[in-house]
Design a protein around this motif. Sequence first.
Motif, PDB file in Angstrom:
ATOM      1  N   GLN A 207       2.866   0.333  12.917  1.00  0.00           N
ATOM      2  CA  GLN A 207       3.362   1.087  11.781  1.00  0.00           C
ATOM      3  C   GLN A 207       2.265   1.094  10.712  1.00  0.00           C
ATOM      4  OE1 GLN A 207       7.002  -1.517  11.598  1.00  0.00           O
ATOM      5  NE2 GLN A 207       7.956   0.442  11.102  1.00  0.00           N
TER       6      GLN A 207
ATOM      7  N   TYR B 190       0.309   3.289   7.687  1.00  0.00           N
ATOM      8  CA  TYR B 190       0.548   4.388   6.756  1.00  0.00           C
ATOM      9  C   TYR B 190      -0.555   4.448   5.701  1.00  0.00           C
ATOM     10  CZ  TYR B 190       5.285   3.917   8.628  1.00  0.00           C
ATOM     11  OH  TYR B 190       6.358   3.834   9.459  1.00  0.00           O
TER      12      TYR B 190
ATOM     13  N   VAL C  63       7.291  -1.854   1.156  1.00  0.00           N
ATOM     14  CA  VAL C  63       6.135  -1.420   0.358  1.00  0.00           C
ATOM     15  C   VAL C  63       6.596  -0.521  -0.785  1.00  0.00           C
ATOM     16  CG1 VAL C  63       3.914  -0.227   0.410  1.00  0.00           C
ATOM     17  CG2 VAL C  63       4.664  -1.555   2.399  1.00  0.00           C
TER      18      VAL C  63
ATOM     19  N   ILE D  80       2.999  10.256   1.777  1.00  0.00           N
ATOM     20  CA  ILE D  80       2.910   9.209   2.796  1.00  0.00           C
ATOM     21  C   ILE D  80       2.514   9.856   4.112  1.00  0.00           C
ATOM     22  CG2 ILE D  80       4.121   7.401   4.063  1.00  0.00           C
ATOM     23  CD1 ILE D  80       6.074   7.193   1.746  1.00  0.00           C
TER      24      ILE D  80
ATOM     25  N   GLU E 108      -4.039   2.012   2.379  1.00  0.00           N
ATOM     26  CA  GLU E 108      -3.463   1.939   3.713  1.00  0.00           C
ATOM     27  C   GLU E 108      -2.808   0.586   3.940  1.00  0.00           C
ATOM     28  OE1 GLU E 108      -6.355   2.808   6.685  1.00  0.00           O
ATOM     29  OE2 GLU E 108      -6.796   4.830   5.914  1.00  0.00           O
TER      30      GLU E 108
ATOM     31  N   SER F  86       8.763  -3.453   6.794  1.00  0.00           N
ATOM     32  CA  SER F  86       9.075  -2.037   6.882  1.00  0.00           C
ATOM     33  C   SER F  86       8.420  -1.292   5.729  1.00  0.00           C
ATOM     34  CB  SER F  86      10.589  -1.810   6.843  1.00  0.00           C
ATOM     35  OG  SER F  86      11.087  -1.943   5.521  1.00  0.00           O
ATOM     36  N   LEU F  87       8.333   0.015   5.906  1.00  0.00           N
ATOM     37  CA  LEU F  87       7.761   0.857   4.861  1.00  0.00           C
ATOM     38  C   LEU F  87       8.557   0.735   3.564  1.00  0.00           C
ATOM     39  CD1 LEU F  87       5.759   3.061   3.957  1.00  0.00           C
ATOM     40  CD2 LEU F  87       7.329   4.753   4.942  1.00  0.00           C
ATOM     41  N   TYR F  88       9.869   0.508   3.716  1.00  0.00           N
ATOM     42  CA  TYR F  88      10.706   0.410   2.515  1.00  0.00           C
ATOM     43  C   TYR F  88      10.328  -0.808   1.664  1.00  0.00           C
ATOM     44  CZ  TYR F  88      13.477   3.961   4.821  1.00  0.00           C
ATOM     45  OH  TYR F  88      13.881   5.124   5.419  1.00  0.00           O
TER      46      TYR F  88
ATOM     47  N   ILE G 230      -0.698   5.714   1.895  1.00  0.00           N
ATOM     48  CA  ILE G 230       0.226   6.033   0.810  1.00  0.00           C
ATOM     49  C   ILE G 230      -0.574   6.471  -0.406  1.00  0.00           C
ATOM     50  CG2 ILE G 230       2.021   5.110  -0.704  1.00  0.00           C
ATOM     51  CD1 ILE G 230       2.630   3.069   1.515  1.00  0.00           C
TER      52      ILE G 230
ATOM     53  N   SER H 118       1.609   8.966   8.210  1.00  0.00           N
ATOM     54  CA  SER H 118       1.576   7.993   9.291  1.00  0.00           C
ATOM     55  C   SER H 118       0.211   8.049   9.959  1.00  0.00           C
ATOM     56  CB  SER H 118       2.678   8.302  10.306  1.00  0.00           C
ATOM     57  OG  SER H 118       2.605   7.415  11.397  1.00  0.00           O
TER      58      SER H 118
ATOM     59  N   LEU I 271       1.871  -2.498   9.067  1.00  0.00           N
ATOM     60  CA  LEU I 271       3.029  -3.369   8.942  1.00  0.00           C
ATOM     61  C   LEU I 271       3.337  -4.087  10.249  1.00  0.00           C
ATOM     62  CD1 LEU I 271       5.303  -0.918   6.923  1.00  0.00           C
ATOM     63  CD2 LEU I 271       3.678  -2.602   6.044  1.00  0.00           C
TER      64      LEU I 271
END
Length: 341
Positions: A252, A254, A301, A315, A289, A297-299, A256, A317, A292
């Motif tokens: 995972q 990302y 962050v 965002i 970047e 999780s992304l949440y 951002i 991926s 994870l």
Amino acid sequence: MQRAEQRGDAAERSRSTRETVLRVDGLEKTYGQGDGAVTAADGVSFDVERGEVVGVLGPNGAGKTTTIKSILGLIVPSAGRIEVCGLDASEHPRAAYGHVSAMLEGARNVYWRLTVRENLSFFAALGGQGGEATRERRERLLEQFGLSGMADEPVNDLSRGQKQKVSLACTLARGTDVVFLDEPTLGLDVEASLELRRELRRLADEDDVTVVLSSHDMAVVEELCDRVVILSNGRVIADDTVTDLVDLFETQAYRIETDGPVEDRTRGILDERFDATGWETRGNRTSFEVTLTDDESLYDVLDVLRETGSRVADIDSQDPDLEDVFLEVTDRAVGSTGAER
């Protein structure tokens, strides 16, 4: 990546029906004796099927060069068995290596005093090739690599990139079952590199030529290879299709982007909790970047950014590629066994 996935699926479907043209079983090579002995290959084993393009990869000191040179008969292994087209290379070396041609990086693969055309004719003759079919292949190779206009010039007078093209053409001129290529695109311009990749795929897909490829250019390996064999510390640490390896190590990840600057306190939290990297500020936008783990999780962050007053603008991926996989696999191997040989 789609082409690599399609090749991987096709290769997996046909592996059970293909002939094994190269088998390496328990290959070992130790240099020196006693306390000063160095084991460069430590039980290396893998098979290659007819028509496959297989990448043999590894960091410096992993045993990659020793393995390839042992397979080619340029180094006498300490133990193990090598078969080429069903022939034991130690018992029938002349017959076995009649099925193999190779281009080794950093070595003189052709005769520089001969012309380009003379080199192609010479190496084709070494493989017992002759007649009209050989002349047609020679002319096709000259045209394919853009060498027709200099076919009667001595190789010594050519540029480095042109010499590389001649070496490649001579390797293919013998029409062998298995072709070993070490850094084949080194010194080639973009157009010539793309032409080479297309020709290698054509040879594998249409003529059932088997290609064993070694390169530090992961983009070339990912585009060309059906499978990769990764070596570390003299051992095979991965042997799978490119697609399956990438899927196995998919993370995972990302990138951002925030609308506005990110305070130093927020950066510190993100760096400490999520190992944030690649910080960039352009105008009123800041990006970074994160990769994870399974328990993040992304949440998590996004919660940090929201709680510290940073607004998320975008965002993306980040999909892993073969280079990411290679680094992850070799880092794990070094971490589990100690320093690289």
